[in-house]
Design a protein around this motif. Structure first.
Motif: not given
Lengths: 449, 265
Positions: A81-86, A157-175, A348-351
């Motif tokens: 998706i990041e590739d589609a959006c450049g 956040g958890r081992a099965v289906h982690p919650v912290n991944v989002r487009l462009g990176g993470f919701h929160r990064v660790p210290t 978003p970008v069409a592509g």
């Protein structure tokens, strides 16, 4: 009574694999005429219901394709998706993604080595059964697996289906302080991973050779995990690469009646992805400690051209890759400085966008088409096991044929051999296959059962 | 004799049964207390039932699995469903609002090879269930509690309050109040430990509805925080879609059925 002649063997439920599948073997006058891995995992239609979703949603949604490698799905979805959006993310986010992926590699490889695969080499039904005689080894495997899970839990956040991944990176990064306590656990894991290499190197390996082209991602300076260029090592020893965006021009899928997973061919030929392919394509770029582990495992030095084609020895490559992943995790944590922002904006970008990463059991490709509002209009997911299915069947056919020619095993022995041959490839039947039923059809003369 | 434990899988991602193998610290101790009689992901030794406790992951999406779950029920003294697929139909229940034949054509070159039901339904729609453990995926600590409780013959201590309680207990600042982040925490079953708000995102409902749900009161808040009607619909219709449907306003619920009909045309 001789078993020569003709028969059909059907194994209705394969164990110690991920998902549910069956195997049908047809033998006619002593010749294996068909070896079919039947993937009867019910279809779940991800590619259909991803349509109409916002471009921000596939990382959470596609994680649900597989509980064993959710990070692989999240990473391939983000890349596509990041590739589609450049948009391309900065080096710190790339490192953090690699760190999370290392957690999944450690967890999944330890799961396969200790819980699914090692019992085959030691004649046991399960790791729990194995623990009766090899308690310390099984405890070590669980400790190693837990280290991978700890990494995923902290970063994801958890081992099965982690919650912290989002487009462009993470919701929160660790210290830095949050990551530091992991170092102790990972140092222990490095010892455990080394001991795993030494342990599995002592197993007995039947002779065998996969006769398929090997496909893995390659990067110029590192062992590819979270990105890279698809690269093929052909059976004749030649190498070639193609851009990720051309993936479906090379890897084509066909639908066969016996399987809910699609069958793939690479330029019309059988191919295999996964540990054996990665080691062949990128082995020379392993870290010094992982190269030492490869030599200690008896795999040779990939910088001098060592390649492993024996699927029974894939457990050795997985052990080496575990040493590598633990080392990478320690290296990334040591160098980590939190980024200014936890994620890059991905408007978003069409592509159309393409993304491929190395799931523990092989290359996972995603393609998405987006409209200008970021709505997904089509999605394509090509999981590793669907690509590997043809090569696995070919491997099965040859192993079964050799056994029948050499010593004519009875159905129980043939079943055990086939199940082992399938586990060698760590197939994920939930992504595409996990439980094997074996049917052997034996026929005689002109009569087909 | 040790009680027998069985683990079965229907349509799912394997994540909930993997959660049992992810109990690294407890796995060998548990294996000492029970006789694992059927657990294909972990063991090639399979013993016939009856089983004292059966854990079932996954939803019913094929006629064969509808048969299979009845056989599993008949062979199980206690049957516990684990995860959103088994308790609510899971993400694959998104087909329930669409035309499954169209889905088949989109995904498969030869749709005629693929046999599937038009719906994905929870196990409880087919057989009696003794306990439902929520989550996509389930929580490891809750799983251990449920197994321990059944082995001890007591009721599992799995409260059905909302994620909000867990946020308060954890000391997490409310993401909706402080940042205007859309969050399903007020209507979502506790169990994950309020993970998403702790990672600075809103809850997306993967544990399904909590015990007392007032969805009509939440929806205006979601709109206030920037979600349009489509986004609200998608927010509720992902991991536990059919389970949240029960709590939508009567008019709203009818609308989604209408939408389903339109897609089928």
């Amino acid at each position: 009574m001789t078993h020569r002649g003709s028969r059909v063997l059907h194994v209705g439920s394969l164990s110690r694999v991920e998902g549910e599948g069956a195997l049908r073997l047809r033998v006619h006058d002593g010749t294996v005429t068909e070896a079919r891995l039947e993937i009867y995992e019910p279809p779940r239609f991800f590619e259909a219901f991803l349509r109409g979703r916002s471009h921000t949603e596939p990382p959470d949604i596609t994680a649900r394709v597989c509980g064993i490698c959710p990070v692989a799905y999240q990473m391939s979805a983000c890349a596509a998706i990041e590739d589609a959006c450049g948009v391309s993310v900065g080096p710190v986010i790339r490192d953090l993604r690699r760190l999370l992926y290392c957690g999944e590699w450690i967890e999944s490889q330890a799961l396969h080595i200790y819980l699914l695969h090692a019992p085959d080499f030691l004649g046991r039904a399960s790791a729990i059964d194995l623990a009766r005689t090899h308690r310390a080894e099984v405890e070590r495997g669980l400790r190693l697996k837990k280290a991978g899970n700890s990494l995923m839990e902290l970063l994801g956040g958890r081992a099965v289906h982690p919650v912290n991944v989002r487009l462009g990176g993470f919701h929160r990064v660790p210290t830095r302080a949050e990551l530091r306590p992991l170092q102790e656990e990972l140092k222990q894991a490095l010892d455990d991973a080394w001991d795993t290499v030494r342990w599995v190197a002592g197993f007995e390996f039947p002779d065998a050779r996969v006769e398929a082209d090997l496909l893995a991602l390659a990067e110029p300076d590192t062992y590819a995990i979270e990105g890279g260029t698809p690269t093929v090592l052909r059976l004749d020893g030649t190498r070639e690469s193609f851009p990720v965006r051309d993936f479906t021009e090379h890897v084509t899928e066909t639908h066969v009646a016996h399987s809910t997973a699609l069958h793939s061919r690479l330029d019309g030929r059988l191919h295999l992805t996964g540990s054996l392919a990665r080691f062949a394509i990128s082995g020379a770029r392993l870290s010094p400690v992982a190269l030492q582990a490869a030599v200690a495992a008896g795999l040779g030095d990939p910088r001098e051209g060592a390649v492993c084609h024996n699927p029974f020895r894939s457990i050795l490559v997985r052990a080496v890759e575990t040493v590598y992943a633990v080392g990478e995790a320690l290296r990334i944590i040591e160098a980590y400085e939190p980024p200014a922002r936890p994620y890059a904006e991905v408007p978003p970008v069409a592509g159309t966008g393409h993304g491929a990463t190395e799931a523990p059991r092989g290359l996972l490709y995603h393609r998405y088409e987006l409209d200008a509002d970021g709505v997904v209009t089509s999605a394509l997911l090509v999981p590793p096991t669907a690509q590997n299915q043809g090569a696995i069947e070919d491997d099965l056919r040859r192993l079964a044929q050799r056994a029948i020619t050499e010593h004519d095993p009875d159905d129980d022995e043939l079943t055990a051999l086939c199940e082992r041959a399938i586990r060698n490839h760590d197939p994920c039947i939930s992504c595409s296959t996990h439980f094997l039923d074996l049917t052997v059809v034996r026929t005689q003369g002109g009569c087909d059962a | 004799m040790a009680p027998t434990l069985a683990v079965f899988k229907l349509a799912s991602c394997d994540g909930c049964q993997l959660t049992l193998l992810d109990c690294e610290d407890e796995l060998l101790a548990l294996a000492g207390e029970v006789d694992i009689s059927h657990f294909l992901e972990a063991s090639s030794a399979v013993a016939p039932g009856p089983y004292d406790l059966s854990l079932v992951e996954g939803s019913v999406t094929t006629a064969a699995d509808a048969e299979r779950i009845r056989a599993i029920r008949a062979a199980s003294r206690h049957l516990v469903t684990i995860g959103a697929c088994a308790t609510a139909g899971g993400i694959q229940a998104l087909r329930n609002y669409a035309d499954v034949d169209e889905y088949r054509r989109v995904v498969y070159a030869h749709p005629e090879y693929v046999s599937t039901l038009a719906t994905s339904t929870p196990v409880s729609a087919h057989v009696d269930v003794d306990f439902e453990l929520r989550g996509c995926p389930i929580d490891r600590r809750q799983l251990i509690e449920v197994i321990t409780a059944f082995l001890a013959g007591r009721k599992p201590d799995v409260p059905d309050h909302s994620v909000c309680f867990e946020c308060k207990r954890r000391g997490t600042v409310c993401v909706t109040v402080a940042h205007g982040t859309p969050c399903l925490g007020p209507v979502t079953h506790a169990g994950c430990g309020a993970l998403c708000p702790a990672y600075q995102r809103g809850c997306f409902g993967c544990f399904g509805p909590s015990g007392s749900v007032n969805l009509p009161a939440l929806i205006p808040l979601l709109r206030r925080d920037g979600l349009d009607d489509d986004a609200v619909e998608r927010f509720l219709h992902t991991f536990n879609a059919p389970a949240f449907d029960e709590f939508t306003e009567p008019g709203k619920s009818d609308e989604s059925h209408e939408t389903g009909k339109e897609v089928r045309k």
